[in-house]
Design a protein around this motif. Structure first.
Motif, PDB file in Angstrom:
ATOM      1  N   ALA A  16       0.863  -1.180   0.000  1.00 41.09           N
ATOM      2  CA  ALA A  16       0.000   0.000   0.000  1.00 41.09           C
ATOM      3  C   ALA A  16       0.896   1.224   0.000  1.00 41.09           C
ATOM      4  O   ALA A  16       1.951   1.223   0.632  1.00 41.09           O
ATOM      5  CB  ALA A  16      -0.899  -0.004   1.236  1.00 41.09           C
ATOM      6  N   GLY A  17       0.495   2.240  -0.703  1.00 45.43           N
ATOM      7  CA  GLY A  17       1.310   3.440  -0.770  1.00 45.43           C
ATOM      8  C   GLY A  17       0.493   4.703  -0.697  1.00 45.43           C
ATOM      9  O   GLY A  17      -0.711   4.700  -0.946  1.00 45.43           O
ATOM     10  N   GLU A  18       1.171   5.765  -0.339  1.00 46.98           N
ATOM     11  CA  GLU A  18       0.545   7.071  -0.255  1.00 46.98           C
ATOM     12  C   GLU A  18       1.518   8.123  -0.747  1.00 46.98           C
ATOM     13  O   GLU A  18       2.732   7.939  -0.675  1.00 46.98           O
ATOM     14  CB  GLU A  18       0.165   7.396   1.191  1.00 46.98           C
ATOM     15  CG  GLU A  18      -0.857   6.469   1.781  1.00 46.98           C
ATOM     16  CD  GLU A  18      -1.114   6.747   3.254  1.00 46.98           C
ATOM     17  OE1 GLU A  18      -0.376   7.555   3.863  1.00 46.98           O
ATOM     18  OE2 GLU A  18      -2.050   6.152   3.793  1.00 46.98           O
ATOM     19  N   ILE A  19       0.985   9.218  -1.231  1.00 44.51           N
ATOM     20  CA  ILE A  19       1.788  10.362  -1.618  1.00 44.51           C
ATOM     21  C   ILE A  19       1.087  11.602  -1.078  1.00 44.51           C
ATOM     22  O   ILE A  19      -0.132  11.703  -1.119  1.00 44.51           O
ATOM     23  CB  ILE A  19       1.979  10.428  -3.150  1.00 44.51           C
ATOM     24  CG1 ILE A  19       2.897  11.570  -3.527  1.00 44.51           C
ATOM     25  CG2 ILE A  19       0.661  10.499  -3.867  1.00 44.51           C
ATOM     26  CD1 ILE A  19       3.337  11.560  -4.975  1.00 44.51           C
ATOM     27  N   GLY A  20       1.877  12.496  -0.520  1.00 48.17           N
ATOM     28  CA  GLY A  20       1.306  13.724   0.022  1.00 48.17           C
ATOM     29  C   GLY A  20       2.210  14.904  -0.250  1.00 48.17           C
ATOM     30  O   GLY A  20       3.409  14.746  -0.502  1.00 48.17           O
ATOM     31  N   TYR A  26       7.045  16.404  -2.370  1.00 50.16           N
ATOM     32  CA  TYR A  26       6.144  15.334  -1.969  1.00 50.16           C
ATOM     33  C   TYR A  26       6.840  14.393  -0.996  1.00 50.16           C
ATOM     34  O   TYR A  26       8.051  14.240  -1.015  1.00 50.16           O
ATOM     35  CB  TYR A  26       5.713  14.516  -3.195  1.00 50.16           C
ATOM     36  CG  TYR A  26       5.049  15.345  -4.250  1.00 50.16           C
ATOM     37  CD1 TYR A  26       3.676  15.566  -4.207  1.00 50.16           C
ATOM     38  CD2 TYR A  26       5.786  15.919  -5.282  1.00 50.16           C
ATOM     39  CE1 TYR A  26       3.054  16.341  -5.166  1.00 50.16           C
ATOM     40  CE2 TYR A  26       5.172  16.705  -6.250  1.00 50.16           C
ATOM     41  CZ  TYR A  26       3.812  16.907  -6.187  1.00 50.16           C
ATOM     42  OH  TYR A  26       3.204  17.678  -7.135  1.00 50.16           O
ATOM     43  N   LEU A  28       6.511  10.320  -0.069  1.00 48.57           N
ATOM     44  CA  LEU A  28       5.929   9.058  -0.517  1.00 48.57           C
ATOM     45  C   LEU A  28       6.176   8.019   0.560  1.00 48.57           C
ATOM     46  O   LEU A  28       7.274   7.936   1.115  1.00 48.57           O
ATOM     47  CB  LEU A  28       6.591   8.585  -1.807  1.00 48.57           C
ATOM     48  CG  LEU A  28       6.385   9.442  -3.051  1.00 48.57           C
ATOM     49  CD1 LEU A  28       7.360  10.586  -3.076  1.00 48.57           C
ATOM     50  CD2 LEU A  28       6.543   8.593  -4.276  1.00 48.57           C
ATOM     51  N   SER A  29       5.170   7.229   0.851  1.00 47.31           N
ATOM     52  CA  SER A  29       5.334   6.152   1.822  1.00 47.31           C
ATOM     53  C   SER A  29       4.765   4.870   1.255  1.00 47.31           C
ATOM     54  O   SER A  29       3.844   4.884   0.453  1.00 47.31           O
ATOM     55  CB  SER A  29       4.662   6.508   3.152  1.00 47.31           C
ATOM     56  OG  SER A  29       3.271   6.675   2.981  1.00 47.31           O
ATOM     57  N   GLY A  30       5.351   3.768   1.679  1.00 45.51           N
ATOM     58  CA  GLY A  30       4.893   2.459   1.249  1.00 45.51           C
ATOM     59  C   GLY A  30       4.933   1.490   2.412  1.00 45.51           C
ATOM     60  O   GLY A  30       5.793   1.594   3.284  1.00 45.51           O
ATOM     61  N   ARG A  31       3.971   0.577   2.426  1.00 50.33           N
ATOM     62  CA  ARG A  31       3.895  -0.430   3.479  1.00 50.33           C
ATOM     63  C   ARG A  31       3.631  -1.789   2.856  1.00 50.33           C
ATOM     64  O   ARG A  31       2.829  -1.894   1.925  1.00 50.33           O
ATOM     65  CB  ARG A  31       2.755  -0.111   4.445  1.00 50.33           C
ATOM     66  CG  ARG A  31       2.897   1.205   5.140  1.00 50.33           C
ATOM     67  CD  ARG A  31       1.698   1.559   6.027  1.00 50.33           C
ATOM     68  NE  ARG A  31       0.377   1.295   5.469  1.00 50.33           N
ATOM     69  CZ  ARG A  31      -0.262   2.074   4.611  1.00 50.33           C
ATOM     70  NH1 ARG A  31       0.299   3.171   4.170  1.00 50.33           N
ATOM     71  NH2 ARG A  31      -1.470   1.769   4.175  1.00 50.33           N
ATOM     72  N   ARG A  45       9.649   5.345   3.716  1.00 47.10           N
ATOM     73  CA  ARG A  45       9.210   6.595   3.109  1.00 47.10           C
ATOM     74  C   ARG A  45      10.393   7.286   2.469  1.00 47.10           C
ATOM     75  O   ARG A  45      11.548   7.024   2.812  1.00 47.10           O
ATOM     76  CB  ARG A  45       8.501   7.476   4.114  1.00 47.10           C
ATOM     77  CG  ARG A  45       9.362   8.004   5.199  1.00 47.10           C
ATOM     78  CD  ARG A  45       8.629   8.752   6.281  1.00 47.10           C
ATOM     79  NE  ARG A  45       7.488   9.498   5.808  1.00 47.10           N
ATOM     80  CZ  ARG A  45       6.622  10.114   6.595  1.00 47.10           C
ATOM     81  NH1 ARG A  45       6.785  10.062   7.888  1.00 47.10           N
ATOM     82  NH2 ARG A  45       5.608  10.781   6.109  1.00 47.10           N
ATOM     83  N   THR A  47      11.250  11.146  -0.124  1.00 48.94           N
ATOM     84  CA  THR A  47      10.717  12.422  -0.567  1.00 48.94           C
ATOM     85  C   THR A  47      11.118  12.705  -2.009  1.00 48.94           C
ATOM     86  O   THR A  47      12.092  12.153  -2.511  1.00 48.94           O
ATOM     87  CB  THR A  47      11.226  13.577   0.322  1.00 48.94           C
ATOM     88  OG1 THR A  47      12.647  13.609   0.275  1.00 48.94           O
ATOM     89  CG2 THR A  47      10.748  13.423   1.750  1.00 48.94           C
TER      90      THR A  47
END
Length: 107
Positions: A16-20, A26, A28-31, A45, A47
């Motif tokens: 699962a990932g997110e970007i903010g 930005y 970016l994180s991933g799990r 995570r 940047t």
């Protein structure tokens, strides 16, 4: 939904990932998440300083996750950079239509 699909298909873990937004750039994180328990097995995570650095940041995050889950460093390092195997455009490819994937959602 990813967990349900993975469980049905016998997949043991999902990513699962997110970007903010982070200033002008930005984060970016991933799990890596265990499907059976929902436990986060690995989290990383990175940047990106700008839009132009996003592809490199995704590549960096991917390499970090792959190393942490035990993929050999040699294999991770021998993978071509993402910028060489994908488009640098963040826009949806003209051939991609969500309707083509609705059968996956209905399962």
């Amino acid at each position: 939904m990813a967990e349900e699909l993975a469980e049905r298909e016998g997949i043991k873990a999902i990513i699962a990932g997110e970007i903010g937004a982070l200033g002008n750039g930005y984060v970016l994180s991933g799990r890596v998440i265990a499907v059976a328990t929902g436990d986060v097995l690995v989290a990383e995570r990175t940047t990106a300083g700008s839009d132009q650095n996003l592809i490199h940041a995704v590549d960096d995050l991917s390499a970090k996750l792959r190393e942490r889950i035990g993929e050999s460093l040699r294999t991770v390092r021998s993978t071509p950079p993402l910028a060489q195997v994908t488009t640098g455009s963040l826009e949806k490819p003209p051939w991609w239509h969500v309707e083509d994937f609705t059968d996956l959602l209905d399962r």
